[in-house]
Design a protein around this motif. Structure first.
Motif, PDB file in Angstrom:
ATOM      1  N   LYS A 103     -43.726 -45.385  14.818  1.00  0.00           N
ATOM      2  CA  LYS A 103     -44.543 -45.874  15.933  1.00  0.00           C
ATOM      3  C   LYS A 103     -45.056 -47.283  15.650  1.00  0.00           C
ATOM      4  N   VAL A 162     -35.918 -40.331  18.158  1.00  0.00           N
ATOM      5  CA  VAL A 162     -35.618 -39.268  19.117  1.00  0.00           C
ATOM      6  C   VAL A 162     -36.073 -37.927  18.560  1.00  0.00           C
ATOM      7  N   HIS A 208     -38.467 -37.316  16.586  1.00  0.00           N
ATOM      8  CA  HIS A 208     -39.927 -37.244  16.618  1.00  0.00           C
ATOM      9  C   HIS A 208     -40.490 -37.370  18.032  1.00  0.00           C
ATOM     10  N   GLY A 209     -39.623 -37.431  19.033  1.00  0.00           N
ATOM     11  CA  GLY A 209     -40.108 -37.518  20.407  1.00  0.00           C
ATOM     12  C   GLY A 209     -40.696 -38.865  20.768  1.00  0.00           C
ATOM     13  N   ILE A 210     -40.235 -39.927  20.115  1.00  0.00           N
ATOM     14  CA  ILE A 210     -40.720 -41.277  20.381  1.00  0.00           C
ATOM     15  C   ILE A 210     -39.736 -41.975  21.312  1.00  0.00           C
ATOM     16  N   ASN A 211     -40.208 -42.465  22.441  1.00  0.00           N
ATOM     17  CA  ASN A 211     -39.337 -43.207  23.352  1.00  0.00           C
ATOM     18  C   ASN A 211     -38.787 -44.449  22.655  1.00  0.00           C
TER      19      ASN A 211
END
Length: 237
Positions: free
Chosen positions: A96, A131, A133-136
């Motif tokens: 992030k 992806v 980790h669900g990070i755009n």
């Protein structure tokens, strides 16, 4: 083409990765079986899946990123600097933070990412772990729908190929043949897993990662036939 690029528009980077779990036994039964199938061709009959697991950091599905080092050029008048920093800690957190850097400082169309063998390793590895980790994905890593000439990635190994698609050259070898002073490294890539899990020495790995970023920038300068960075031009932040 390389001569036309503004150095201040390029973010140089390198990542270090390790197996996501310290040992093969820590994987659940399904993941162990998937690992066995994934590596069957590479292992052949020489290694068991368990013995081969120490190399799991190479695959984004079974590894994790422990640090991302970045470097970028700044200039003020005739003064040139290369600023280096590293994102580390929990993987989701460092991803992030890296994304925030891209979005805040390297998001324009003329901004580029550069790594050695980055197109086959660093860039897709970072994207896959984001992806997971669900990070755009930030724009610079989201390649869907982009034409080849629209992909904002530079790769010093690809630049050295000059169209030879079979030619692999390590960063260390390129630095040597281009006359770039070899940094004093006390580890290499094969040792990262042990240094991380057995010694718990992340600072040592970060230093190694940052040296690779600096060397990648030096290689890029030589490919442009420009003066190499001196020690006093390199700033760690």
């Amino acid at each position: 083409m390389l001569y036309k690029l503004n150095l201040e528009h390029i973010l140089f980077l390198d990542i270090e990765t390790v197996p996501e779990s310290e040992t093969f036994e820590q994987l659940d039964d399904v993941k162990q079986e998937l690992w066995e199938h994934k590596t069957q061709y590479q292992r052949k009959d020489e290694f068991t899946a368990e013995e081969f697991y120490e190399r799991a950091g190479i695959w984004a599905e079974f590894g994790k990123i422990i640090c991302i080092s970045v470097g970028y050029f700044t200039s003020k008048g005739d003064v040139r600097n290369f600023r280096v920093t590293t994102f580390h800690g929990a993987e989701a957190k460092l991803l992030k933070e890296f994304k925030n850097l891209l979005n805040s400082h390297f998001s324009k169309p003329n901004h580029l990412l550069c790594a050695h063998n980055g197109k086959e390793f660093d860039f897709p590895y970072i994207a896959r772990r984001m992806v997971i980790h669900g990070i755009n994905l930030p724009y610079k890593l989201d390649l869907f729908g982009k034409k080849p000439w629209e992909v904002p990635h530079l790769d010093t190994m690809e630049l050295w190929k000059f169209g030879d698609y079979k030619h692999y050259t390590s960063l260390k070898l390129m630095a040597n043949v281009l006359g770039i002073p070899s940094p004093k490294e006390d580890i290499d890539g094969s040792m990262v897993r042990d240094v991380y899990y057995n010694n718990g020495d992340l600072d040592r790995i970060i230093k190694y990662c940052e040296l690779d970023v600096i060397t990648t920038a030096q290689v890029f300068l030589r490919l442009r036939n420009e003066e190499l960075l001196s020690d006093n031009e390199i700033v760690r932040i």
